[in-house]
Design a protein around this motif. Structure first.
Motif, short mmCIF file in Angstrom:
data_model
loop_
_atom_site.label_atom_id
_atom_site.label_comp_id
_atom_site.label_asym_id
_atom_site.label_seq_id
_atom_site.Cartn_x
_atom_site.Cartn_y
_atom_site.Cartn_z
N GLU A 283 0.86 -1.16 -0.06
CA GLU A 283 -0.17 -0.02 -0.09
C GLU A 283 0.88 1.22 0.06
N ILE A 284 0.69 1.99 -0.80
CA ILE A 284 1.60 3.03 -1.30
C ILE A 284 0.75 4.52 -1.67
N GLN A 285 1.64 5.47 -1.74
CA GLN A 285 0.95 6.76 -2.10
C GLN A 285 2.18 7.78 -2.65
N LEU A 286 2.13 7.71 -4.12
CA LEU A 286 2.86 8.67 -4.59
C LEU A 286 2.57 10.16 -4.43
N GLU A 287 3.75 11.02 -4.42
CA GLU A 287 3.32 12.28 -4.20
C GLU A 287 2.31 13.01 -5.17
N GLY A 288 1.36 13.58 -4.65
CA GLY A 288 0.25 14.27 -5.32
C GLY A 288 -0.97 13.35 -5.89
#
Length: 314
Positions: A283-288
Motif C-alpha cells: 500500500e503506497i502513495q505517490l506524491e500528489g
C-alpha cells in the motif's frame, strides 16, 4: 482529592475521561496553546482541551508552565496531585514539589525501557513483542522517577504505531484509575528504577526518520513501515517524487540485485531487493496522488523491473 491534569494529544484523552467517569475531582486541565492548522491556519484546540470542555473543566494553556503568572494560578488551585500524560513541556521542580502527593506521569513503555518522547513507535520499529504503560512519580530526570504501577500490552505481528498508540492510551487510563486509590491512601509501593535503561532513549519522531534505507534488511524496513504508520510514514523516492509506503510485508527468498531495485511488480505488490531479503510494498502513495493498494497503483503506473528507489529526489 483535587487533581490537576496536564496532557495534550489524543493519547492523553482517555486518562482524563477515565478520571472523570471514576468520580475524581479534576480541578483544572493544563494543555498546550491552540495551534493553527490547515490551509486556512485556523486555531485548533488540542484533543485534551476538547475533552475537558465536554466535562465543563477549566482549561489553562500557558506558553510555558514555568511562567510566574501560571505558577501563581496553579498554587491558587491547590492540587493534591498533578497527573501528566504526554504534555509536551518539561515540568519544573517548583511544580513537581507543589502538590502533597507530587506529580505522576503515565508513560507509554515498560520502564526503564524506552525512556523518552516516542516509546510507542520505537517499540514497533525495534520488533518488541510486548510494550505497556508505567505510572511513575516524576522527578527532575527524564522518565527516571520511581515506578508505582505498570501493565503489559502484547504487540500483534501487524501492530502499527497507530494501533499501539490506541491500545496504550486505554491501558494507561485504566491503570491510572486503579493506581490513584493506593497513592491517596499511602499504600502504593514506589520502586526505584535502575540508573541505566536496557534500550536506547526513544527520541522524538521526525519526518526524516521515515526515509527507507534499502541496504537494511527487509525485516527492519517492514517494522519501520508499521512503526511510522500513521505519522510521519516511511517513504522513499521514485523518479524524483516522494513515495510513501503505508503497508508492506516480507517476501520469500533473496535477491542479488542492488538494494532498492524493483525485481518484480504484480498483484501481490512491488517486490524490492534489500540488503537482506525482499520487501513487498503493498500500500503506497505517490506524491500528489491518493493512498492506494499496490495493485491499483500499478494499473496506472508502469513499473519496469530494474527501476530503483532512491534516498533523494533526483
Amino acid at each position: 482529592m483535587k487533581i490537576v491534569y496536564m496532557g495534550t494529544p489524543d493519547f492523553a484523552v482517555a486518562p482524563l475521561r477515565a478520571m472523570v467517569e471514576a468520580g475524581y475531582e479534576v480541578a483544572g486541565v493544563v494543555t498546550q496553546p491552540d495551534k493553527p492548522k490547515g490551509r486556512g491556519k485556523t486555531l485548533t484546540p488540542t484533543p485534551v482541551k476538547e475533552e475537558a470542555l465536554k466535562h465543563g473543566i477549566t482549561v489553562y494553556q500557558p506558553e510555558k508552565v514555568r511562567d510566574p503568572e501560571f505558577l501563581e494560578t496553579l498554587k491558587s488551585i491547590g492540587p493534591d496531585i498533578i497527573v501528566v500524560a504526554a504534555f509536551g513541556q518539561i515540568i519544573p521542580k517548583v511544580i513537581l514539589e507543589m502538590p502533597e502527593f507530587g506529580c505522576i506521569n503515565i508513560h507509554a513503555s515498560l520502564l526503564p525501557k524506552y525512556r523518552g518522547a516516542a516509546p510507542i513507535q520505537q517499540a514497533v520499529i525495534d520488533g518488541e513483542k510486548e510494550s505497556g504503560v508505567t505510572v511513575m512519580k516524576m522527578e527532575t530526570g527524564l522518565d527516571t522517577g520511581d515506578m508505582i504501577s505498570r501493565t503489559v500490552v502484547e504487540l500483534s505481528p501487524e501492530e502499527t504505531g497507530g494501533t499501539l498508540f490506541d491500545k496504550l492510551s486505554e491501558a494507561g487510563a485504566q491503570l491510572l484509575v486503579r493506581t490513584l486509590p493506593s497513592i491517596f491512601d499511602r499504600t502504593a509501593v514506589y520502586e526505584k528504577q535502575p540508573q541505566d535503561s536496557p534500550t536506547p532513549y526513544a527520541a522524538m519522531i521526525t519526518k526524516q526518520m521515515g526515509l527507507m534505507d534499502f541496504n537494511k534488511s527487509a525485516e527492519e524496513l517492514e517494522r519501520l513501515v508499521r512503526g511510522l504508520n500513521p505519522w510521519p510514514s516511511a517513504y522513499t523516492f521514485l523518479k524524483g517524487k516522494t513515495l510513501k509506503v503505508w503497508k508492506s510485508r516480507i517476501g520469500s527468498g533473496e535477491s542479488s540485485a542492488e538494494p532498492g531495485t524493483v525485481i518484480q511488480a504484480d498483484k501481490e505488490g512491488i517486490h524490492v531487493a534489500c540488503g537482506s531479503g525482499i520487501l513487498i510494498l503493498t500500500e503506497i502513495q505517490l506524491e500528489g496522488k491518493k493512498r492506494m493498494g499496490a495493485e491499483a497503483f500499478l494499473r496506472g503506473f508502469k513499473m519496469e523491473n530494474g527501476i530503483r528507489f532512491t534516498d533523494h529526489k533526483e
